[in-house]
Motif scaffolding. Sequence first.
Motif, PDB file in Angstrom:
ATOM      1  N   PRO A 179       0.828  -1.215   0.000  1.00  0.00           N
ATOM      2  CA  PRO A 179       0.000   0.000   0.000  1.00  0.00           C
ATOM      3  C   PRO A 179       0.860   1.261   0.000  1.00  0.00           C
ATOM      4  O   PRO A 179       1.902   1.328   0.648  1.00  0.00           O
ATOM      5  N   VAL A 180       0.388   2.233  -0.727  1.00  0.00           N
ATOM      6  CA  VAL A 180       1.053   3.534  -0.739  1.00  0.00           C
ATOM      7  C   VAL A 180       0.452   4.361   0.391  1.00  0.00           C
ATOM      8  O   VAL A 180      -0.739   4.695   0.368  1.00  0.00           O
ATOM      9  N   LEU A 181       1.248   4.683   1.399  1.00  0.00           N
ATOM     10  CA  LEU A 181       0.731   5.321   2.603  1.00  0.00           C
ATOM     11  C   LEU A 181       0.842   6.838   2.565  1.00  0.00           C
ATOM     12  O   LEU A 181      -0.061   7.543   2.975  1.00  0.00           O
ATOM     13  N   GLU A 182       1.959   7.357   2.111  1.00  0.00           N
ATOM     14  CA  GLU A 182       2.161   8.803   2.173  1.00  0.00           C
ATOM     15  C   GLU A 182       2.529   9.343   0.802  1.00  0.00           C
ATOM     16  O   GLU A 182       1.685   9.389  -0.087  1.00  0.00           O
ATOM     17  N   ASN A 183       3.792   9.744   0.625  1.00  0.00           N
ATOM     18  CA  ASN A 183       4.223  10.304  -0.651  1.00  0.00           C
ATOM     19  C   ASN A 183       4.183   9.239  -1.735  1.00  0.00           C
ATOM     20  O   ASN A 183       4.472   8.062  -1.489  1.00  0.00           O
ATOM     21  N   TYR A 184       3.827   9.687  -2.903  1.00  0.00           N
ATOM     22  CA  TYR A 184       3.751   8.726  -3.997  1.00  0.00           C
ATOM     23  C   TYR A 184       3.993   9.451  -5.316  1.00  0.00           C
ATOM     24  O   TYR A 184       3.909  10.675  -5.414  1.00  0.00           O
ATOM     25  N   LEU A 185       4.321   8.626  -6.321  1.00  0.00           N
ATOM     26  CA  LEU A 185       4.457   9.109  -7.696  1.00  0.00           C
ATOM     27  C   LEU A 185       3.385   8.445  -8.530  1.00  0.00           C
ATOM     28  O   LEU A 185       3.065   7.260  -8.333  1.00  0.00           O
ATOM     29  N   SER A 186       2.855   9.184  -9.449  1.00  0.00           N
ATOM     30  CA  SER A 186       1.853   8.637 -10.350  1.00  0.00           C
ATOM     31  C   SER A 186       2.457   8.539 -11.745  1.00  0.00           C
ATOM     32  O   SER A 186       2.890   9.549 -12.321  1.00  0.00           O
ATOM     33  N   ALA A 187       2.520   7.325 -12.260  1.00  0.00           N
ATOM     34  CA  ALA A 187       3.089   7.108 -13.595  1.00  0.00           C
ATOM     35  C   ALA A 187       2.568   5.793 -14.131  1.00  0.00           C
ATOM     36  O   ALA A 187       2.289   4.849 -13.371  1.00  0.00           O
ATOM     37  N   MET A 188       2.439   5.726 -15.454  1.00  0.00           N
ATOM     38  CA  MET A 188       2.024   4.487 -16.123  1.00  0.00           C
ATOM     39  C   MET A 188       0.697   3.968 -15.550  1.00  0.00           C
ATOM     40  O   MET A 188       0.504   2.786 -15.313  1.00  0.00           O
ATOM     41  N   ASP A 189      -0.221   4.931 -15.249  1.00  0.00           N
ATOM     42  CA  ASP A 189      -1.569   4.608 -14.775  1.00  0.00           C
ATOM     43  C   ASP A 189      -1.582   3.907 -13.423  1.00  0.00           C
ATOM     44  O   ASP A 189      -2.524   3.153 -13.113  1.00  0.00           O
ATOM     45  N   THR A 190      -0.598   4.110 -12.623  1.00  0.00           N
ATOM     46  CA  THR A 190      -0.583   3.549 -11.264  1.00  0.00           C
ATOM     47  C   THR A 190       0.239   4.465 -10.370  1.00  0.00           C
ATOM     48  O   THR A 190       0.719   5.515 -10.808  1.00  0.00           O
ATOM     49  N   VAL A 191       0.339   4.085  -9.085  1.00  0.00           N
ATOM     50  CA  VAL A 191       1.107   4.903  -8.133  1.00  0.00           C
ATOM     51  C   VAL A 191       2.320   4.103  -7.664  1.00  0.00           C
ATOM     52  O   VAL A 191       2.329   2.864  -7.685  1.00  0.00           O
ATOM     53  N   TRP A 192       3.327   4.848  -7.230  1.00  0.00           N
ATOM     54  CA  TRP A 192       4.584   4.237  -6.834  1.00  0.00           C
ATOM     55  C   TRP A 192       5.112   4.922  -5.577  1.00  0.00           C
ATOM     56  O   TRP A 192       4.924   6.116  -5.376  1.00  0.00           O
ATOM     57  N   HIS A 193       5.759   4.132  -4.748  1.00  0.00           N
ATOM     58  CA  HIS A 193       6.602   4.764  -3.739  1.00  0.00           C
ATOM     59  C   HIS A 193       7.757   5.445  -4.484  1.00  0.00           C
ATOM     60  O   HIS A 193       8.280   4.875  -5.446  1.00  0.00           O
ATOM     61  N   PRO A 194       8.163   6.608  -4.069  1.00  0.00           N
ATOM     62  CA  PRO A 194       9.275   7.272  -4.786  1.00  0.00           C
ATOM     63  C   PRO A 194      10.509   6.385  -4.897  1.00  0.00           C
ATOM     64  O   PRO A 194      11.189   6.375  -5.927  1.00  0.00           O
ATOM     65  N   GLU A 195      10.786   5.627  -3.848  1.00  0.00           N
ATOM     66  CA  GLU A 195      11.973   4.761  -3.887  1.00  0.00           C
ATOM     67  C   GLU A 195      11.779   3.526  -4.745  1.00  0.00           C
ATOM     68  O   GLU A 195      12.747   2.821  -5.065  1.00  0.00           O
ATOM     69  N   CYS A 196      10.527   3.253  -5.134  1.00  0.00           N
ATOM     70  CA  CYS A 196      10.271   2.077  -5.965  1.00  0.00           C
ATOM     71  C   CYS A 196      10.210   2.409  -7.450  1.00  0.00           C
ATOM     72  O   CYS A 196      10.215   1.496  -8.291  1.00  0.00           O
ATOM     73  N   PHE A 197      10.138   3.672  -7.782  1.00  0.00           N
ATOM     74  CA  PHE A 197      10.046   4.035  -9.185  1.00  0.00           C
ATOM     75  C   PHE A 197      11.460   4.228  -9.745  1.00  0.00           C
ATOM     76  O   PHE A 197      11.998   5.333  -9.797  1.00  0.00           O
ATOM     77  N   VAL A 198      12.047   3.115 -10.165  1.00  0.00           N
ATOM     78  CA  VAL A 198      13.429   3.085 -10.664  1.00  0.00           C
ATOM     79  C   VAL A 198      13.491   2.198 -11.895  1.00  0.00           C
ATOM     80  O   VAL A 198      12.529   1.492 -12.223  1.00  0.00           O
ATOM     81  N   CYS A 199      14.649   2.225 -12.567  1.00  0.00           N
ATOM     82  CA  CYS A 199      14.848   1.379 -13.747  1.00  0.00           C
ATOM     83  C   CYS A 199      14.741  -0.084 -13.360  1.00  0.00           C
ATOM     84  O   CYS A 199      15.290  -0.522 -12.346  1.00  0.00           O
ATOM     85  N   GLY A 200      14.050  -0.828 -14.196  1.00  0.00           N
ATOM     86  CA  GLY A 200      13.854  -2.228 -13.894  1.00  0.00           C
ATOM     87  C   GLY A 200      15.113  -3.071 -13.990  1.00  0.00           C
ATOM     88  O   GLY A 200      15.119  -4.201 -13.497  1.00  0.00           O
ATOM     89  N   ASP A 201      16.209  -2.553 -14.588  1.00  0.00           N
ATOM     90  CA  ASP A 201      17.450  -3.323 -14.698  1.00  0.00           C
ATOM     91  C   ASP A 201      18.546  -2.798 -13.772  1.00  0.00           C
ATOM     92  O   ASP A 201      19.145  -3.540 -13.014  1.00  0.00           O
ATOM     93  N   CYS A 202      18.818  -1.536 -13.821  1.00  0.00           N
ATOM     94  CA  CYS A 202      19.907  -0.985 -13.019  1.00  0.00           C
ATOM     95  C   CYS A 202      19.440  -0.372 -11.704  1.00  0.00           C
ATOM     96  O   CYS A 202      20.264   0.017 -10.873  1.00  0.00           O
ATOM     97  N   PHE A 203      18.115  -0.262 -11.497  1.00  0.00           N
ATOM     98  CA  PHE A 203      17.519   0.276 -10.256  1.00  0.00           C
ATOM     99  C   PHE A 203      17.949   1.709  -9.947  1.00  0.00           C
ATOM    100  O   PHE A 203      17.927   2.124  -8.793  1.00  0.00           O
ATOM    101  N   SER A 204      18.321   2.430 -10.954  1.00  0.00           N
ATOM    102  CA  SER A 204      18.664   3.835 -10.762  1.00  0.00           C
ATOM    103  C   SER A 204      17.406   4.674 -10.929  1.00  0.00           C
ATOM    104  O   SER A 204      16.513   4.339 -11.710  1.00  0.00           O
ATOM    105  N   SER A 205      17.313   5.741 -10.144  1.00  0.00           N
ATOM    106  CA  SER A 205      16.155   6.626 -10.234  1.00  0.00           C
ATOM    107  C   SER A 205      16.263   7.484 -11.480  1.00  0.00           C
ATOM    108  O   SER A 205      17.348   7.651 -12.048  1.00  0.00           O
ATOM    109  N   PHE A 206      15.143   8.019 -11.845  1.00  0.00           N
ATOM    110  CA  PHE A 206      15.101   8.830 -13.064  1.00  0.00           C
ATOM    111  C   PHE A 206      15.282  10.290 -12.660  1.00  0.00           C
ATOM    112  O   PHE A 206      14.313  11.032 -12.477  1.00  0.00           O
ATOM    113  N   SER A 207      16.518  10.678 -12.525  1.00  0.00           N
ATOM    114  CA  SER A 207      16.826  12.037 -12.065  1.00  0.00           C
ATOM    115  C   SER A 207      16.370  13.099 -13.047  1.00  0.00           C
ATOM    116  O   SER A 207      15.993  14.202 -12.662  1.00  0.00           O
TER     117      SER A 207
END
Length: 352
Positions: free
Chosen positions: A242-270
């Motif tokens: 569950p997303v409790l507090e801060n979140y990002l909305s992308a690709m028609d869903t919500v994400w924890h900011p720390e979970c919205f990263v590249c699926g291969d290198c896990f780097s954030s999208f600065s």
Amino acid sequence: MVPLIIWLLPSPSRSPHSSGPFSVQLVYTTHIQECNIYSEVQEPKKTPHPPKTSAAAQLDELMAHLCEMQTQVAMKEDASKKHIANKQDPKASLDSMLGGLEQDLQDLGVAAVPKGHCASCQKPIAGKVIHALGRAWHPEHFVCTHCKEEIGSSPFFERSGLAYCSKDYHHLFSPRCAYCAAPILDRVLTAMNQTWHPEHFFCSHCGEVFGAEGFHEKDKKPYCRKDFLAMFSPKCGGCNRPVLENYLSAMDTVWHPECFVCGDCFSSFSSGSFFELDGRPYCELHYHRRRGTLCHGCGQPITGRCISAMGHKFHPEHFVCAFCLTQLSKGIFREQDDKTYCQPCFTKLFPL
């Protein structure tokens, strides 16, 4: 007419000097002697009048007896009427008794000053009095408006100028609990446009009473924060929690900011930009790698014109002869050991 004379003669068989009862003999005669019984006529002695034993005295006695009987009958009738009146109207009897008591006190010289007039019966109050609702009442007349039971000195509730006992007031006017539907007598909790007993306002899922963190509402039911987020809050597209507090909305869903990263290198999208592939976000490099659009020459993504050769893709400027590094612009090349060569270099390096 010849008068009848009765003589009382002693019986021949009895001595004149004997005592006790004696018999008499009646002798009837019509012969009247000239001489009197007495040798001479005696003057009657003046004596006081004897007590009345005549018919007049008997009449007086009878009249006195009749008057006494009449008085007794009248008293019995009055007692019967009072009994019937008391039986039919106890209130009238009580009023009569109070009136009589007041009169007796006045006769004794005690001034019975009224304590006001009863708001119910409008009669003076001489005894106990109840002051309530800005008026005076006989104790027996200060009753509950609904059940008519005497309130007396018990606590009561006032509504629109009327008195109610505690039971009827709560039954008629107190708010009702949305959970148990019973009247709320003490503390009341208001939530979701309804009233509740504080102990009856709890989470619809776990049954815990809400604390300082409050509650969340879903489909007109209250839930604690934990259960609400677990059951109804959106899930993170990365970790599915569950997303409790801060979140990002992308690709028609919500994400924890720390979970919205590249699926291969896990780097954030600065830079704020990402590439989507199969529902996952990727950085540009790994997006093109997964799609096979990295230049085989420089290893960078190909975003414009592309040359495909030997199962690889190349930037046009990076598709060159492996020996002289001349760009193979026309797409004519020779291959040897997975390398590209121009025709002159290939002839020099690999003569027949």
